[in-house]
Write a protein that holds these residues in place. Structure first.
Motif, mmCIF file in Angstrom:
data_model
loop_
_atom_site.group_PDB
_atom_site.id
_atom_site.type_symbol
_atom_site.label_atom_id
_atom_site.label_comp_id
_atom_site.label_asym_id
_atom_site.label_seq_id
_atom_site.Cartn_x
_atom_site.Cartn_y
_atom_site.Cartn_z
ATOM 1 N N MET A 286 76.434 57.881 36.998
ATOM 2 C CA MET A 286 75.663 58.801 37.724
ATOM 3 C C MET A 286 75.128 59.853 36.567
ATOM 4 S SD MET A 286 75.763 58.370 40.866
ATOM 5 C CE MET A 286 75.476 59.922 41.761
ATOM 6 N N GLY A 353 72.067 57.059 37.207
ATOM 7 C CA GLY A 353 72.205 57.088 38.643
ATOM 8 C C GLY A 353 71.826 58.216 39.688
ATOM 9 N N MET A 354 72.240 59.284 39.134
ATOM 10 C CA MET A 354 72.095 60.361 39.805
ATOM 11 C C MET A 354 70.623 60.483 40.296
ATOM 12 S SD MET A 354 73.161 63.332 41.092
ATOM 13 C CE MET A 354 74.723 63.858 40.465
ATOM 14 N N TYR A 355 69.486 60.094 39.563
ATOM 15 C CA TYR A 355 67.937 60.377 39.835
ATOM 16 C C TYR A 355 67.525 59.217 40.241
ATOM 17 C CZ TYR A 355 69.419 64.834 37.585
ATOM 18 O OH TYR A 355 70.034 65.759 37.244
ATOM 19 N N GLY A 357 67.826 56.791 42.679
ATOM 20 C CA GLY A 357 67.190 56.830 43.974
ATOM 21 C C GLY A 357 66.387 57.894 44.465
ATOM 22 N N GLU A 358 66.642 59.074 43.953
ATOM 23 C CA GLU A 358 65.564 60.111 44.275
ATOM 24 C C GLU A 358 64.281 59.948 43.938
ATOM 25 O OE1 GLU A 358 64.298 63.917 45.569
ATOM 26 O OE2 GLU A 358 65.777 62.582 46.145
ATOM 27 N N ARG A 361 62.810 57.601 46.524
ATOM 28 C CA ARG A 361 62.611 58.392 47.637
ATOM 29 C C ARG A 361 61.225 59.116 47.615
ATOM 30 N NH1 ARG A 361 62.648 63.301 50.122
ATOM 31 N NH2 ARG A 361 62.857 64.146 47.930
ATOM 32 N N TYR A 386 67.504 63.421 47.692
ATOM 33 C CA TYR A 386 68.868 63.093 47.141
ATOM 34 C C TYR A 386 69.666 62.258 48.282
ATOM 35 C CZ TYR A 386 67.984 65.389 42.849
ATOM 36 O OH TYR A 386 67.245 65.866 41.727
ATOM 37 N N ARG A 389 70.990 57.307 47.578
ATOM 38 C CA ARG A 389 71.745 57.173 46.704
ATOM 39 C C ARG A 389 71.839 55.892 45.811
ATOM 40 N NH1 ARG A 389 76.224 55.891 48.591
ATOM 41 N NH2 ARG A 389 77.683 56.566 47.040
ATOM 42 N N SER A 390 71.981 55.705 44.554
ATOM 43 C CA SER A 390 71.631 54.705 43.903
ATOM 44 C C SER A 390 72.444 53.308 44.366
ATOM 45 C CB SER A 390 71.857 55.036 42.194
ATOM 46 O OG SER A 390 71.169 55.769 41.847
ATOM 47 N N ASP A 392 73.042 52.655 47.183
ATOM 48 C CA ASP A 392 72.284 51.906 48.248
ATOM 49 C C ASP A 392 71.055 51.592 47.802
ATOM 50 O OD1 ASP A 392 74.146 52.873 50.235
ATOM 51 O OD2 ASP A 392 73.404 54.954 50.315
ATOM 52 N N ILE A 414 70.302 55.388 56.569
ATOM 53 C CA ILE A 414 70.018 56.372 55.726
ATOM 54 C C ILE A 414 69.115 57.317 56.394
ATOM 55 C CG2 ILE A 414 69.270 57.265 53.544
ATOM 56 C CD1 ILE A 414 70.507 54.378 52.447
#
Length: 521
Positions: A286, A353-355, A357-358, A361, A386, A389-390, A392, A414
């Motif tokens: 993350m 990983g925190m970013y 997926g964002e 999106r 957010y 999530r990574s 997913d 989601i």
């Protein structure tokens, strides 16, 4: 005659209706084609902006090497996006002589993680590994710091009793204990002073030396032949509420060393235990960070406070890295502007990983708004930052089913998106692929940069330890990272860098630090 006229009228009306229907269908098909074409143009531009050809990767790597040197320089004029520091200045394990049972404690937000394991020496794998997680009662949370230390020691008594050393291995003197404190990566951690601030606790501030003294006092009170050996600060992106403020490097006495070390240094110690050529450790989860082994002469900024010779571990905090050579897109810019720390942690916002997926999106939002990818209205949940999530994102990206069923299920679960065509599902997977490939290859460029800084690319074998869920569980990310390193080095040099997953598992770092030789030995 009237019947013929009526029949002609009906026929004419029907023909007119059919013509109108045909025109409407033609209009909607043309509109859908335009919208799909718009989606494709957005995708192609995004792909171009994220492109990481080998020359670009070398530009990034060389810029990182330059910033690494500037961060360690004693010159006040040297500027760097990195704020590196010497994290550990004591010998690392050799893998030869470290034998016996070692114990470690990790103080987390509301829990204590206790771990023990048997080291066999001679580069043998760790055995008899046990991990136990214990919640911290609210009564302790609102108590004094000494009450917290007493609680930890009491729980440690139970843990050691359940997993004792063998009688022939029990030491006559106190044995070292690895002690770690987890800190939230909310960019609020300061590196100054010598205090530990535990925001979840009533007694929320204590001196580092006081922590060691108090913890050792509690261990002695409960009859444990253990002594706190290494204080480890663990930075994650889970936004734990524990804040640590400390000095860069200090000692309590000859038997008990307290050094500021990120948990990644524990991974590096474990890597060195298994392979003497291990020179760096990288966390890709993350959050992200990197640490590497260098000589004391390489850090003139801390020349006066370091030993005259020997090895040191440098914590890079490489999430802060930034250079004009990074392939930053409009989506990265908007993500950064909306973050809690705009202008900072740019590298982390592109590879962790925190970013990831964002970023995906935000691309999908534009496609939905400008090209009606998900219908004439934008799904409301798609606008929630957010929410993707990574893990997913990785599930959608790695979906190998013919109709991309996992993509369909995840988007429905989601964002509440249904009735998506197979072509649209493929497009979503392509967006995931572009973001993943860029992040992984940039991480690979950072890996090469570390080895280049150490001057080991051309003729020395270098092992890099990787830790974190992004590397461990995201197969395509891992493959892109490896291929990026290989492409940068080519056939001749690629074998000189060995990238492998960390040994021992999560939480074992303090054990290897506790097992490391003391400076005097």
């Amino acid at each position: 005659m009237k019947q013929q006229v009526a029949l002609a009228a009906v026929t004419t009306t029907a023909a007119t209706v059919m013509a109108v229907v045909a025109l409407v269908r033609q209009y909607w098909k043309a509109k859908q084609d335009r919208q799909w074409g718009k989606c494709q143009r957005i995708l192609r531009k995004f792909s171009r902006d994220c492109s990481t050809p080998v020359p670009k990767l070398w530009q990034v790597a060389n810029a990182m090497v330059s910033d690494m040197g500037a961060s360690l320089s004693s010159s006040d004029e040297a500027t760097s996006s990195l704020n590196m520091f010497v994290s550990y200045a004591s010998p690392l394990p050799t893998g030869i002589n470290e034998k016996g049972m070692y114990y470690g404690v990790n103080l987390r937000q509301t829990k204590i993680l206790m771990v023990c394991g048997m080291l066999q020496g001679k580069n043998q794998p760790i055995s008899d590994l046990y991990v136990d997680e214990v919640p911290i009662p609210s009564s302790v949370m609102i108590g004094t710091s000494q009450e917290l230390y007493d609680y930890i020691a009491a729980e440690l008594v139970k843990f050691v009793s359940a997993h004792p050393e063998k009688d022939d291995e029990a030491p006559a003197n106190d044995k070292k204990l690895g002690f770690t404190v987890s800190s939230g990566d909310d960019q609020s951690t300061a590196i100054s002073g010598s205090n530990i601030k535990l925001k979840n606790f009533a007694a929320d501030t204590t001196g580092v030396k006081d922590l060691i003294t108090g913890m050792n006092r509690a261990l002695e009170k409960h009859g444990l032949k253990l002594r706190v050996h290494a204080l480890v600060s663990i930075f994650t992106c889970l936004h734990y509420s524990i804040k640590i403020v400390y000095k860069r490097h200090f000692r309590v006495d000859s038997d008990s060393r307290i050094e500021q070390v990120d948990d990644i240094v524990g991974n590096l110690a474990g890597g060195r235990y298994y392979d003497k050529d291990c020179v760096a450790a990288i966390t890709l989860g993350m959050g992200t960070n990197a640490a590497y082994v260098d000589t004391t002469q390489s850090a003139p900024r801390w020349h006066d406070s370091l030993p005259k010779k020997g090895e040191i571990v440098v914590c890079m905090e490489w999430g802060n890295f930034n250079t004009c050579h990074l392939p930053i897109t409009q989506y990265d810019t908007s993500l950064d502007a909306a973050s809690s720390n705009p202008g900072h942690r740019i590298f982390e916002k592109m590879i962790s990983g925190m970013y990831l997926g964002e970023i995906v999106r935000r691309v999908l939002v534009r496609m939905a708004q400008e090209a009606a990818l998900f219908g004439q209205s934008v799904p409301p949940k798609l606008l929630i930052p957010y929410l993707l999530r990574s893990p997913d994102m990785a599930a959608m990206h790695q979906d190998t089913s013919e109709d991309r069923e996992v993509v369909h299920e995840k988007l429905k679960e989601i964002f509440g998106i249904t009735n998506l065509t197979t072509m649209a599902r493929e497009l979503v997977a392509e967006v995931c692929d572009i973001v993943t490939e860029r992040g992984a290859r940039l991480a690979g460029a950072g890996t090469v940069a570390i080895v280049k800084k150490l001057g080991r690319i051309a003729n020395r074998r270098s092992v890099i330890i990787m830790e974190g869920g992004l590397y461990e569980h995201y197969r395509i990310f891992r493959n892109y990272l490896h291929s990026g390193v290989w492409e940068m080095l080519g056939n001749e040099l690629s074998d000189n860098i060995v990238v492998e997953h960390s040994h021992g598992g999560a939480g074992t770092g303090p054990l290897f630090l506790a097992a490391s030789p003391t400076p005097d030995s």
